[in-house]
Every structure is written in C-alpha cells, then in structure tokens.
Design an enzyme around this catalytic site. Structure first.
Site, mmCIF file in Angstrom:
data_model
loop_
_atom_site.group_PDB
_atom_site.id
_atom_site.type_symbol
_atom_site.label_atom_id
_atom_site.label_comp_id
_atom_site.label_asym_id
_atom_site.label_seq_id
_atom_site.Cartn_x
_atom_site.Cartn_y
_atom_site.Cartn_z
ATOM 1 N N ASP A 50 0.818 -1.226 0.000
ATOM 2 C CA ASP A 50 0.000 0.000 0.000
ATOM 3 C C ASP A 50 0.845 1.266 0.000
ATOM 4 O O ASP A 50 0.664 2.144 0.844
ATOM 5 C CB ASP A 50 -0.945 0.006 1.203
ATOM 6 C CG ASP A 50 -1.760 -1.257 1.327
ATOM 7 O OD1 ASP A 50 -2.228 -1.751 0.291
ATOM 8 O OD2 ASP A 50 -1.925 -1.773 2.452
ATOM 9 N N GLU A 95 -11.216 0.835 -3.143
ATOM 10 C CA GLU A 95 -10.381 1.269 -2.024
ATOM 11 C C GLU A 95 -9.243 2.149 -2.525
ATOM 12 O O GLU A 95 -9.120 2.431 -3.709
ATOM 13 C CB GLU A 95 -9.812 0.041 -1.304
ATOM 14 C CG GLU A 95 -8.988 -0.856 -2.204
ATOM 15 C CD GLU A 95 -8.655 -2.202 -1.582
ATOM 16 O OE1 GLU A 95 -8.990 -2.416 -0.400
ATOM 17 O OE2 GLU A 95 -8.059 -3.041 -2.277
#
Length: 498
Positions: free
Chosen positions: A14, A174
């Site tokens: 991420d 997301e």
C-alpha cells in the site's frame, strides 16, 4: 536506464508517496508490526532508504492483541505548507486518524481522529481547504469513495461526508487519492481486491466535489490477465511527478513463486510504472496497461542499488527491524554485535507480543545463519507469516541436555519434524537456506551443515495463510517461566540469485 521491479522489496504494501524539499518520501502499511508505517526517502523515486517510521510510540497506535493482518492499513503521506501529514486506519479499532511532523527525521504528533468511516484514508489540500477521503459509506448509506472537508489542525469536519464516486464496477473499491493536474481533478483508486484481480482505476472531474467521470478504458493498470507472469496483484497506487516532469505510478504488486505456481509469501511490494497524459486529458499507465519486471526510466542517473547482505552491524534496529505488536522492551538488549532476548511466556502461536524481532524477507533465495546460546527454554529463528503459519529452527533445553528442533506450524497442524542432540552444548549455529519453492533447515556441527528437513514456501503464502502480510525472518526466545536468556551473534541474511 533500465530498472527492475519491485523497487522496494519484501512486505511493504500500500505505498503512498509525496515530494518535498527536493526529495521523495514513501510510506507503507505495517499491519500488526511495530514501529508502524515504515518511512523511506529517495532522490529519484528509484533507490529508497528507510529513514524511520511514522508511529513509534505505543500511545500513537493500539496494537495490543491485534490479529495478524489487523492494525495499520494503507497510509497516505502528503506535504502541505511546510508540514508533513500521514493519515491511516487502525482497522482493528475502526479509526481513521492523522499525524504530522515538521521534521521528517524526527517524531510525529499524537493522532488526530477523523469522524469518517471506511479505510484507506487520503488527504488533498487546495485554497486553504483540507479534503479527507476514504472508502466507506456516507450519511445516506451510499457506499463508495467518501469525502468531506476537515480542519486539518483538529480533525473536525467542516462538511458532511459525501460519496463522490462508486468506482468502475470492480469489487472492493479502495485506496483513493485526489490530484489536480492542469484542467482536471483526478480520483485514483484500486478495485478487484488486493489479490490476483487487483487493478488501478480512476475518474476525473472539473471540481473536487465531482461528479467524477470514469476513465472509459478502466482499469488503467492491471496484471490480472497475465497468466504465467511472475508479477501479479498490481494495484493500489499513488501518482507522482518525477524530476524530469514525467508522471509515474508507485503501486503495490507481488511476485509469485514461479511461472505457474500461484503462491506468494514475500508479501505485497512496491513497484513503479510509467504514466503518459494524452491531449484529451486522460492518462494511460504501464506498458500496454500492465506492470513489467523491467522498466525504462529515461531520467535515471544512478544505477539501481540492492542490499544483498543484512547483519547486526549494517542494519539499524530502529529502522529495518520490527516487533510483533507492542513489545515488552525490557526483554530486548540490542547491540551492534549481539542481541540478547529474555524469553516470555507468549509464544509465536499467541495473538500477543512474544519476544521477537525480525526483518522482512526480501528475495526468494537467501541464506540465513546465526549463532545462538541459551541457558534454558527455547530460542531460534522463525520464518513467520502469522501466528498460525510459521517455520521454526530452534535451540531447546531438554532434561538430557540441549537439542535442535525443526518445527512446522501450518494452521492447526503443529509438528516437530526433526530433532538433533547437542549433548551438553548450549550453543549452536543455525542455518536456513531458501529458494522460491522451499526452505531447508540445518544445524552446523564440526563445520558441516547437517540437514534437518525442509518446508515448502507455499504453506507460508497468502494463498494458504490468508491475510495481507509477508514472511518475516524473526529471532525469538520463549520460556514458559519467563526467565530464560538467549544470546544471538554473527547473524547474517544473504540474498542469492536463483
């Protein structure tokens, strides 16, 4: 110049990146590990050096008894008006928060909590306004990318949370980020789930509030259809301008263990893909929309640097090394030539904080060796995916003396696979070798490595274990009576080529 992906190797998922003071800064998720949110610095987006963490104090992040792959999700780093901001989610407590610092090499603030649900928060600044967004649902129950304005100093909301985009149709929308580039606001996101169907998608608008029009050819970047290709799971990116004015996506992906073996155990890593803006205002990414292993970086001036050897002497315990959850710090004595661990009654199988300190495994092929000495109890090297999936090579005190054991823990299967007697010797040299398919466990006796057994890497993979982490090479001590002392010396992890 040709560069090789990934650019940050091992369990650093991420990624988010920003530019400040002529340098680039990158943060990644850390889940249940502490210190939390690894922080890197680069001059060229290519060669990264870890300079610390954003969350270094226990009061900044609640990690007690957090399950594996809980804890810290998907941070975003931004620089605004001379100050760095990092926002992230504690997925276990369901709290989004912001910390800040004026000194990137120093401590970060206590958390400022934001009253908006969802995960993967992000920040955007413009015209004295601070925008906060996450995935989740708004007050009307509409799910998607949710945005509000906040007071950046207090976290107080200045506008209601409102869903501004619902994605392009993929599951698990997301990782939102908002940018203003020339005439448009671009809303970047990830869809498809952070596995083999992962992808980068985006939309654009002439207002930060939308409405956002989806890119007609979404996904803009994905490797989901590349069967037999090592790099998979490409998605969750951040857009950044390089030193020459070109744009790039810094994003996650993972390397599967072989061309047709669809397992990965090193975790999600950091990749770099080129971005090209077109006259119509849309942009494309990667090579024909995919992320290759080798990428041409025209502006690059330095060769790519990989560290191939990690020891106590050439690593920093406050940077590269990590603990499981909040450690009982008095159990650790960390010196440049020796680590001394006091064992606790928390084992590697517990959702707690065992006496454990580790490094992320960065390549498939490696050789790990360490000298270990104990008085009683158990101490060793663990290849740790989570509390239910790890391989341990340990020195153990038994009634008849000392022995080496090879233990496997795969789900509810916990088995000592091999034993080797050391007689009355309380000191041993442990050796682990690996390639992409298996680990091999040795004890060194009379200058010979004696093979105890093997363990397939696939049983420490995300496909078997689940979750979002990667293998950590850990040194640990365990004692039911919490009184043993273990000394670790001559540690070396050397990465090889398969």
């Amino acid at each position: 110049m040709i560069y090789q992906n990934p650019i940050v190797r091992g369990f650093y998922p991420d990624p988010s990146v920003c530019y400040a003071n002529s340098k680039y800064y990158l943060v990644c998720s850390s889940m249940q590990y502490f210190p939390a949110v690894p922080l890197f610095e680069s001059e060229d987006l290519l060669n990264w050096t870890q300079i610390g963490h954003c969350l270094t104090r226990t009061e900044q992040i609640a990690l007690k008894n957090v399950n594996s792959s809980g804890g810290v999700f998907a941070p975003t780093i931004r620089f605004h008006d001379g100050r760095f901001y990092m926002t992230t989610t504690n997925s276990t407590t369901n709290q989004n928060f912001i910390v800040w610092t004026d000194n990137i090499y120093g401590e970060w603030s206590d958390p400022i909590f934001i009253d908006q649900n969802g995960i993967d928060p992000s920040l955007y600044f413009e015209n004295e306004k601070s925008y906060f967004m996450s995935n989740g649902s708004d007050a009307e129950g509409i799910s998607g990318i949710v945005q509000c304005e906040i007071d950046i100093a207090t976290g107080e909301k200045r506008s209601p949370s409102k869903t501004v985009w619902q994605g392009s149709g993929g599951r698990y929308l997301e990782g939102p980020h908002l940018y203003k580039i020339k005439d448009y606001y671009y809303l970047l996101a990830a869809e498809g789930g952070t596995e083999y169907g992962h992808m980068v998608t985006y939309a654009r608008s002439t207002s930060p509030y939308g409405p956002f029009e989806a890119y007609p050819n979404n996904p803009v970047l994905t490797n989901r259809n590349l069967g037999g290709f090592q790099i998979q799971g490409v998605g969750h990116g951040d857009l950044i301008e390089a030193p020459d004015g070109s744009y790039w996506l810094v994003h996650l992906g993972f390397r599967q263990t072989g061309q047709w073996t669809t397992f990965h155990h090193l975790g999600r890593e950091v990749f770099l893909s080129p971005v090209e803006f077109h006259d119509n205002g849309w942009f494309t990414a990667g090579i024909d929309g995919t992320t290759p292993e080798y990428v041409n970086v025209p502006y690059a001036k330095e060769v790519q640097r990989f560290q191939n050897e990690y020891t106590f002497l050439n690593t920093d315990f406050e940077k590269e090394w990590c603990y499981l959850r909040h450690p009982l710090i008095e159990n650790y004595t960390l010196c440049k030539n020796q680590i001394t661990l006091n064992g606790s009654s928390n084992s590697l199988d517990d959702v707690a904080s065992p006496t454990f300190i580790g490094l992320r495994q960065k390549e498939f092929c490696c050789r790990i060796n360490c000298d270990i000495e104990i008085d009683h109890g158990e101490a060793g090297i663990t290849l740790y995916m989570d509390e239910n999936h790890h391989y341990d090579l340990a020195l153990l005190k038994v009634p008849e003396g000392y022995q080496i054991i090879e233990r496997i823990c795969i789900g509810n299967i916990k088995s000592i696979e091999a034993q080797y007697s050391l007689g009355n010797s309380s000191r041993a040299t442990l050796v682990i070798e690996s390639n992409s398919q298996e680990y091999r466990f040795f004890v060194n006796s009379e200058n010979q490595n004696i093979l105890l057994g093997t363990g397939l890497t696939r049983y420490l993979s995300s496909e078997v274990a689940g979750g979002f982490t990667g293998v950590i090479i850990g040194l640990y001590a365990f004692d039911q009576d919490s009184t043993n002392t273990a000394k670790f010396t001559n540690f070396k992890c050397e990465y090889l080529h398969e």
